[in-house]
Design a protein around this motif. Structure first.
Motif, PDB file in Angstrom:
ATOM      1  N   LEU A   5       1.354  -4.787  10.903  1.00 22.87           N
ATOM      2  CA  LEU A   5       1.147  -4.966   9.467  1.00 22.87           C
ATOM      3  C   LEU A   5      -0.315  -4.755   9.085  1.00 22.87           C
ATOM      4  O   LEU A   5      -0.613  -4.157   8.038  1.00 22.87           O
ATOM      5  CB  LEU A   5       1.609  -6.357   9.037  1.00 22.87           C
ATOM      6  CG  LEU A   5       3.121  -6.576   9.008  1.00 22.87           C
ATOM      7  CD1 LEU A   5       3.449  -8.031   8.696  1.00 22.87           C
ATOM      8  CD2 LEU A   5       3.772  -5.658   7.982  1.00 22.87           C
ATOM      9  N   CYS A   6      -1.233  -5.229   9.915  1.00 22.62           N
ATOM     10  CA  CYS A   6      -2.659  -4.994   9.645  1.00 22.62           C
ATOM     11  C   CYS A   6      -2.979  -3.503   9.707  1.00 22.62           C
ATOM     12  O   CYS A   6      -3.767  -2.992   8.896  1.00 22.62           O
ATOM     13  CB  CYS A   6      -3.527  -5.766  10.642  1.00 22.62           C
ATOM     14  SG  CYS A   6      -3.776  -7.496  10.221  1.00 22.62           S
ATOM     15  N   GLY A   7      -2.364  -2.809  10.667  1.00 24.92           N
ATOM     16  CA  GLY A   7      -2.576  -1.371  10.755  1.00 24.92           C
ATOM     17  C   GLY A   7      -2.039  -0.640   9.539  1.00 24.92           C
ATOM     18  O   GLY A   7      -2.702   0.254   8.984  1.00 24.92           O
TER      19      GLY A   7
ATOM     20  N   ILE B 135      -4.511   1.434   6.948  1.00 22.71           N
ATOM     21  CA  ILE B 135      -4.321   2.864   6.688  1.00 22.71           C
ATOM     22  C   ILE B 135      -3.942   3.109   5.233  1.00 22.71           C
ATOM     23  O   ILE B 135      -4.441   4.043   4.594  1.00 22.71           O
ATOM     24  CB  ILE B 135      -3.253   3.438   7.648  1.00 22.71           C
ATOM     25  CG1 ILE B 135      -3.739   3.351   9.094  1.00 22.71           C
ATOM     26  CG2 ILE B 135      -2.919   4.883   7.287  1.00 22.71           C
ATOM     27  CD1 ILE B 135      -2.700   3.740  10.121  1.00 22.71           C
ATOM     28  N   ALA B 136      -3.052   2.248   4.702  1.00 20.03           N
ATOM     29  CA  ALA B 136      -2.634   2.401   3.302  1.00 20.03           C
ATOM     30  C   ALA B 136      -3.821   2.217   2.358  1.00 20.03           C
ATOM     31  O   ALA B 136      -3.948   2.947   1.363  1.00 20.03           O
ATOM     32  CB  ALA B 136      -1.537   1.397   2.976  1.00 20.03           C
TER      33      ALA B 136
ATOM     34  N   GLY C 251      -6.430   4.729  -1.604  1.00 20.50           N
ATOM     35  CA  GLY C 251      -7.673   4.779  -2.354  1.00 20.50           C
ATOM     36  C   GLY C 251      -8.170   6.197  -2.544  1.00 20.50           C
ATOM     37  O   GLY C 251      -8.585   6.588  -3.651  1.00 20.50           O
ATOM     38  N   LEU C 252      -8.101   6.994  -1.484  1.00 20.60           N
ATOM     39  CA  LEU C 252      -8.519   8.395  -1.593  1.00 20.60           C
ATOM     40  C   LEU C 252      -7.593   9.170  -2.535  1.00 20.60           C
ATOM     41  O   LEU C 252      -8.050  10.037  -3.299  1.00 20.60           O
ATOM     42  CB  LEU C 252      -8.530   9.045  -0.203  1.00 20.60           C
ATOM     43  CG  LEU C 252      -9.557   8.496   0.789  1.00 20.60           C
ATOM     44  CD1 LEU C 252      -9.383   9.158   2.152  1.00 20.60           C
ATOM     45  CD2 LEU C 252     -10.979   8.720   0.280  1.00 20.60           C
ATOM     46  N   HIS C 253      -6.295   8.855  -2.468  1.00 17.19           N
ATOM     47  CA  HIS C 253      -5.331   9.537  -3.349  1.00 17.19           C
ATOM     48  C   HIS C 253      -5.595   9.207  -4.818  1.00 17.19           C
ATOM     49  O   HIS C 253      -5.564  10.097  -5.681  1.00 17.19           O
ATOM     50  CB  HIS C 253      -3.918   9.126  -2.954  1.00 17.19           C
ATOM     51  CG  HIS C 253      -2.847   9.740  -3.805  1.00 17.19           C
ATOM     52  ND1 HIS C 253      -2.595  11.098  -3.833  1.00 17.19           N
ATOM     53  CD2 HIS C 253      -1.970   9.179  -4.686  1.00 17.19           C
ATOM     54  CE1 HIS C 253      -1.609  11.348  -4.669  1.00 17.19           C
ATOM     55  NE2 HIS C 253      -1.206  10.198  -5.205  1.00 17.19           N
ATOM     56  N   ILE C 254      -5.866   7.941  -5.091  1.00 14.15           N
ATOM     57  CA  ILE C 254      -6.130   7.533  -6.475  1.00 14.15           C
ATOM     58  C   ILE C 254      -7.425   8.159  -6.981  1.00 14.15           C
ATOM     59  O   ILE C 254      -7.508   8.599  -8.141  1.00 14.15           O
ATOM     60  CB  ILE C 254      -6.182   5.994  -6.566  1.00 14.15           C
ATOM     61  CG1 ILE C 254      -4.774   5.414  -6.353  1.00 14.15           C
ATOM     62  CG2 ILE C 254      -6.735   5.546  -7.913  1.00 14.15           C
ATOM     63  CD1 ILE C 254      -4.732   3.909  -6.269  1.00 14.15           C
TER      64      ILE C 254
END
Length: 276
Positions: A115-117, A121-122, A127-130
């Motif tokens: 879950l931390c991974g 990654i998300a 963030g880059l996508h937004i």
């Protein structure tokens, strides 16, 4: 004690653990007393026992399906949402993943790591996508966001005592510092690179020495990162043009490698205590 009676006791201890009739560490202690090489532990998948699945309530299954459906529909329609809603959904998803990971860390470390991974990654990719959808394409913003994510990874790695996230956090910060140096030093001299990185390496190793009394895992990570930073000036010669021949760069790398080997050998009784 025969094998059948031992199996019954092991199943009962597993029931106490799941029902929270006894604290976690008491159950671990009892399990170590009654489990040997000949006694199988209760079957489990990612820390979830088979008994917990078979005895689970229908409400739990309904809630799990609702969560999966909400996540799937949010992902499929993510681009159609407005920017504030995209930011809100992304932030909420990351926070929930981290919160559940912390809750599960003592009981099922594997799930906590996964879950931390996922959250880490998300957080980076969303963030880059937004930023891309918002028309933000400056390298300064990307590097700044990487530094922000690295700080979050480092913080979670320290709080959860997860070495891999500490390493990712430190490497992200080192990468940010490297980018800043490349921007400021267009044609740096070899001495400038050494002066920019060697003190950083020494400070990280010194921090490892300070941390080894309270957190040996953090000390190990700091020592590893400090050792890697020691060789970064030579590695950066592949990215920037410096006024120095390749033979001298190889000599510098060899000298540093020898110095590290000698230092590790002479101080082996000291640094072993930091990391073990």
């Amino acid at each position: 004690m025969d094998a059948e009676r031992r199996k019954v006791i092991v199943r009962e201890i597993d029931h106490w653990r799941r029902s929270k009739l006894l604290p976690e560490h008491y159950c671990d202690f009892l399990m170590n007393l009654y489990v040997d090489d000949m006694t199988p532990k209760p079957a489990s998948l990612l820390g979830v026992s088979a008994t917990a699945v078979t005895n689970s309530n229908w409400k739990i299954w309904l809630f799990a399906l609702a969560v999966i459906a909400a996540l799937a529909l949010s992902a499929l329609n993510f681009n159609s949402f407005g920017l504030p809603m995209q930011i809100g959904i992304s932030t909420l998803f990351v926070i929930i993943c981290y919160a559940v990971a912390y809750r599960q860390f003592s009981r099922t470390p594997v799930i906590a790591y996964v879950l931390c991974g996922i959250a880490s990654i998300a957080m980076l990719l969303l963030g880059l996508h937004i930023m891309d959808l918002s028309g933000i394409h400056t390298s300064t913003t990307y590097i700044g966001y990487l530094a922000f994510c690295s700080c979050i990874w480092l913080f979670n790695g320290l709080i959860g005592r997860m070495a891999i996230f500490q390493i990712c956090g430190w490497l992200g910060l080192v990468g940010t510092y490297s980018w800043l140096l490349i921007q400021k030093l267009e044609h740096p001299a070899w001495f400038s690179l050494e002066l920019s990185w060697v003190p950083v390496s020494i400070v990280l190793i010194w921090m490892a020495w300070l941390a080894h009394h309270t957190n040996k895992q953090a000390a190990s990570v700091l020592m590893l990162v400090g050792g890697l930073v020691w060789f970064i000036p030579e590695a950066m010669t592949f990215l920037v043009d410096i006024e120095m021949s390749s033979r001298l760069i190889q000599i510098s790398f060899t000298a540093k490698l020898v110095s590290v080997g000698v230092a590790l050998f002479l101080l082996r009784k000291k640094w072993v205590e930091w990391v073990m």
